[in-house]
Design an enzyme around this catalytic site. Structure first.
Site, mmCIF file in Angstrom:
data_model
loop_
_atom_site.group_PDB
_atom_site.id
_atom_site.type_symbol
_atom_site.label_atom_id
_atom_site.label_comp_id
_atom_site.label_asym_id
_atom_site.label_seq_id
_atom_site.Cartn_x
_atom_site.Cartn_y
_atom_site.Cartn_z
ATOM 1 N N LYS A 98 -2.367 -10.514 -7.459
ATOM 2 C CA LYS A 98 -3.687 -10.914 -6.960
ATOM 3 C C LYS A 98 -4.789 -10.011 -7.525
ATOM 4 O O LYS A 98 -4.542 -8.831 -7.809
ATOM 5 C CB LYS A 98 -3.712 -10.963 -5.422
ATOM 6 C CG LYS A 98 -4.083 -9.682 -4.757
ATOM 7 C CD LYS A 98 -4.531 -9.861 -3.289
ATOM 8 C CE LYS A 98 -4.973 -8.496 -2.778
ATOM 9 N NZ LYS A 98 -5.914 -8.420 -1.736
ATOM 10 N N LYS A 154 0.832 -1.211 0.000
ATOM 11 C CA LYS A 154 0.000 0.000 0.000
ATOM 12 C C LYS A 154 0.867 1.263 0.000
ATOM 13 O O LYS A 154 0.485 2.272 -0.586
ATOM 14 C CB LYS A 154 -0.957 0.021 1.200
ATOM 15 C CG LYS A 154 -2.001 -1.082 1.177
ATOM 16 C CD LYS A 154 -3.231 -0.727 0.351
ATOM 17 C CE LYS A 154 -4.099 -1.954 0.165
ATOM 18 N NZ LYS A 154 -5.250 -1.825 -0.686
ATOM 19 N N LYS A 200 -9.851 -5.295 -5.668
ATOM 20 C CA LYS A 200 -10.965 -4.414 -6.023
ATOM 21 C C LYS A 200 -10.521 -2.988 -6.252
ATOM 22 O O LYS A 200 -11.242 -2.207 -6.850
ATOM 23 C CB LYS A 200 -12.093 -4.503 -4.988
ATOM 24 C CG LYS A 200 -11.742 -4.130 -3.556
ATOM 25 C CD LYS A 200 -13.017 -4.042 -2.732
ATOM 26 C CE LYS A 200 -13.015 -4.922 -1.500
ATOM 27 N NZ LYS A 200 -12.152 -4.425 -0.415
HETATM 28 P P1 ATP Z 1 -8.197 -3.567 -1.639
HETATM 29 O O1 ATP Z 1 -7.931 -3.734 -3.108
HETATM 30 O O2 ATP Z 1 -9.051 -2.378 -1.301
HETATM 31 O O3 ATP Z 1 -6.968 -3.689 -0.811
HETATM 32 P P2 ATP Z 1 -9.054 -6.300 -1.573
HETATM 33 O O4 ATP Z 1 -9.751 -6.602 -2.857
HETATM 34 O O5 ATP Z 1 -7.679 -6.829 -1.410
HETATM 35 O O6 ATP Z 1 -9.121 -4.760 -1.261
HETATM 36 P P3 ATP Z 1 -10.056 -6.772 1.122
HETATM 37 O O7 ATP Z 1 -11.216 -5.997 1.616
HETATM 38 O O8 ATP Z 1 -8.702 -6.348 1.554
HETATM 39 O O9 ATP Z 1 -10.043 -6.829 -0.468
HETATM 40 O O10 ATP Z 1 -10.269 -8.297 1.435
HETATM 41 C C1 ATP Z 1 -11.473 -8.909 1.798
HETATM 42 C C2 ATP Z 1 -11.293 -10.404 1.862
HETATM 43 O O11 ATP Z 1 -11.103 -10.924 0.559
HETATM 44 C C3 ATP Z 1 -10.069 -10.853 2.666
HETATM 45 O O12 ATP Z 1 -10.395 -12.032 3.379
HETATM 46 C C4 ATP Z 1 -9.039 -11.142 1.628
HETATM 47 O O13 ATP Z 1 -8.088 -12.100 2.027
HETATM 48 C C5 ATP Z 1 -9.906 -11.692 0.514
HETATM 49 N N1 ATP Z 1 -9.290 -11.471 -0.787
HETATM 50 C C6 ATP Z 1 -8.956 -10.281 -1.335
HETATM 51 N N2 ATP Z 1 -8.441 -10.450 -2.563
HETATM 52 C C7 ATP Z 1 -8.464 -11.786 -2.803
HETATM 53 C C8 ATP Z 1 -8.071 -12.598 -3.915
HETATM 54 N N3 ATP Z 1 -7.569 -12.060 -4.997
HETATM 55 N N4 ATP Z 1 -8.228 -13.930 -3.815
HETATM 56 C C9 ATP Z 1 -8.754 -14.488 -2.710
HETATM 57 N N5 ATP Z 1 -9.139 -13.784 -1.626
HETATM 58 C C10 ATP Z 1 -9.013 -12.459 -1.670
#
Ligand code: ATP
Ligand code: LTN
Length: 332
Positions: free
Chosen positions: A195, A113, A198
């Site tokens: 990965k 981040k 969002k």
């Molecule tokens: P941001 O992009 O805002 O950091 P994010 O998409 O990584 O957000 P989070 O809100 O941080 O999402 O994560 C919510 C849940 O989804 C967590 O349990 C995280 O481990 C899971 N998660 C996020 N991205 C993935 C992915 N690509 N594959 C599997 N699990 C995921």
């Protein structure tokens, strides 16, 4: 016997992706019958990155709707908004004093981040895992179902809890992380060694659960793969990252093994495979979307869920907080 406790949550920082769903929320749904579950919307975590206030408010309610649409029963489980239970911030402060700068600076998410938001490396981004530890420990959770990227934060939660318990006795339950069999790390569709996230600036990289179905199909059909033309799962082979990812997604939405799926496509090209993955994903999401749409326009219902949720979350979390305050020597 009392059921074991689950705690988890997602940040309302954007539209929920297929990665969030397969990595976390789908497991919450599968686990809810055997555990006593507490699922929160992590709005306090989300402001570690700048958010538009009106958007954040909307996304918080959309996420609550989505939890319910995915199949989480709000009557059987506790659903609430993190900022409505003040004990989270209060315990986070105490735990800050039992967490070392060195351990926080090793967190991969923090480093990522910082690289993405070089103009806003705030203290909240650094202490983010401490707030997450407070979330989990307040509810004495046994199990925390998350995607793979969050496992490092579960480890630090265990370390902080163990350190506190060693000083003051058994105050906190030491939680375990829980990963799904398939989908623990869904990869980007455009850069499959990264990965799916969002907050990716390229919307083609992720599938949002709220995307139009034809957009979802189009994104899957144009997902980056390789030029070999063989549908085969090869763990750790970077050139196969795109195909490995699509096989994993297919496995997660159908419940089948990747090898069995790959066998169906022996001698066939990527076109047929991608079309089937797209169809399987759309069919999996369809009932979620129908439920989601049916909840839209039902604001009073959502307000009643989070109001009841906040009341119960406050009661549970306050109990743990009082124990902690007593142990550290605050006058009660
Ligand atoms: P941001 O992009 O805002 O950091 P994010 O998409 O990584 O957000 P989070 O809100 O941080 O999402 O994560 C919510 C849940 O989804 C967590 O349990 C995280 O481990 C899971 N998660 C996020 N991205 C993935 C992915 N690509 N594959 C599997 N699990 C995921
Ligand atoms: N950091 C998590 C969201 C989160 C969380 C939690 C998950 C905040 N507090 C407690 C599980 C338990 C993320 O998904 N980025």
């Amino acid at each position: 016997m009392d059921k074991k406790i689950i705690f988890s949550g997602v940040q309302p920082s954007g539209n929920i992706t297929l990665g969030n769903y397969l990595g976390a929320i789908k497991n919450w749904v599968d686990l809810q019958k055997d555990y006593s579950c507490r699922y929160a919307i992590m709005d306090m975590h989300s402001i570690t990155v700048r958010q538009d206030p009106a958007q954040l408010r909307k996304r918080t309610l959309d996420l609550l709707k989505l939890y319910i649409a995915c199949g989480i029963d709000p009557e059987e489980n506790l659903l609430f908004i993190q900022s409505q239970a003040p004990a989270h911030a209060q315990l986070a402060w105490v735990l800050n004093c039992y967490t070392y700068m060195g351990e926080l600076s090793r967190m991969t998410q923090y480093k990522d981040k910082c690289a993405q938001h070089a103009d806003n490396i705030n203290a909240g981004l650094f202490t983010y895992p401490v707030l997450m530890a407070a979330d989990i420990l307040l509810y004495q959770a046994d199990l925390v179902p998350v995607g793979k990227d969050q496992m490092q934060h579960i480890e630090i939660t265990r370390d902080i809890a163990g350190r506190f318990n060693a000083l003051y006795g058994d105050v906190f339950k030491i939680p375990e992380g829980f990963l799904p069999k398939a989908g623990a790390k869904v990869m980007s569709l455009t850069e499959p060694t990264k990965k799916m996230s969002k907050s990716d600036e390229n919307p083609k990289a992720y599938i949002s659960i709220l995307d139009d179905f034809n957009v979802i199909a189009k994104k899957i059909k144009s997902a980056v793969t390789d030029s070999e033309g063989v549908v085969e799962y090869r763990e750790g082979d970077e050139t196969k990252a795109g195909i490995n990812n699509l096989l994993t997604i297919m496995a997660a939405v159908t419940g089948r093994a990747v090898e069995d799926i790959a066998a169906d496509y022996a001698g066939k090209g990527y076109g047929a495979f991608k079309a089937d993955v797209a169809e399987a994903v759309v069919e999996h999401i369809r009932p979620i979307r129908e439920k989601y749409d049916s909840l839209s326009g039902n604001k009073d219902y959502l307000v009643s869920i989070y109001t009841k949720g906040a009341e119960k979350a406050c009661a549970i979390s306050e109990r743990t907080l009082q124990k902690v305050y007593k142990k550290v020597g605050f006058v009660l």
